[in-house]
Design an enzyme around this catalytic site. Structure first.
Site: not given
Length: 249
Positions: A9, A11, A34, A150, A182
């Site tokens: 992941g 990018t 992806r 989540y 956050l």
């Protein structure tokens, strides 16, 4: 020979920040995502920092595609694996949640992380050297309204990370769980399916963390002396006390 880090992941968000941090810190990189065009753009940028970069375009949810992509890494000594690929989708009550959102989160945050770990860590064990850094979340410590699934996936990341550390205790391979609070990235835009106004409201009234802040922690953990294992780090913005307690101006 320069050390080698692999980041899933890579990018956007924390993954992209980690790629920049580790490239600037003297690592060569394997970056996965992806979208090939984003991988190539990031590769060009990182090359300017002196890093040799290999790109792998696949979705960690796809077991066979992941196996095929990582099969080409045989013989490469990966020093640091950063399991960063992950996302949140939706903020509905659990009994009103979207089945597709649930499957995407579980398949990416849990099963995808497990797949990559399963394919990379045996090489680390064989060399008796390496470091796995999983990007968890403060959300894994306790559920919050609308975030049950989540939060469950990030609780799973914590348990999986702890279990891996136990399984590797007789080796020199280190395992770290970084749990951000956050962080202002495209995380909320993805969660709210492109609703930028709703995403902006998440960060109103507070100075949030950045992807670079989390990359600094990852690099610190990877740079610790070999006898030091940074097992878990909770990183919050100054005015955030937990996953659900946030003071806003």
């Amino acid at each position: 020979m320069k050390p080698l880090a692999m980041i899933t992941g890579a990018t956007s968000g924390i993954g992209e920040a980690c790629a920049r941090k580790f490239a600037a810190g003297g690592y060569d990189l394997i970056i996965t995502a992806r979208r090939q065009e984003r991988l190539e753009a990031l590769k060009r940028e990182l090359a300017g920092l002196g890093a040799a970069v290999t790109t792998l375009c696949f979705d960690v949810r796809d077991l066979e595609a992941t196996k095929a992509a990582l099969a080409g890494l045989d013989g490469l000594a990966i020093d640091v694996l950063i399991n960063n690929a992950g996302l949140a989708l939706g903020l509905e009550k659990e009994y009103e949640g979207d089945f597709d959102d649930w499957n995407t989160m579980i398949d990416t945050n849990v099963k995808g992380l497990l797949t990559v770990t399963r394919l990379i860590v045996p090489g680390m064990v064989k060399r008796n050297s390496g470091h796995v850094i999983n990007i968890g979340s403060v959300a894994g410590d306790a559920a919050y309204a609308g975030g049950a699934v989540y939060c469950a996936t990030k609780a799973a990341v914590k348990t999986i990370t702890d279990g891996l550390r136990i399984d590797l205790a007789d080796t020199a391979v280190r395992v770290t769980n970084i749990k951000p609070g956050l962080v202002e990235t495209n995380f909320s835009i993805v969660r709210f399916h492109g609703d930028e106004q709703r995403a902006e409201n998440v960060y109103k009234g507070i100075d949030p963390l950045t992807g670079a802040d989390i990359a600094d922690v990852a690099f610190y953990a990877a740079s610790a002396p070999k006898h030091v294992q940074i097992a878990e780090v909770l990183v919050l913005a100054t005015h955030q006390a937990s996953g659900s307690v946030i003071h806003r101006d």
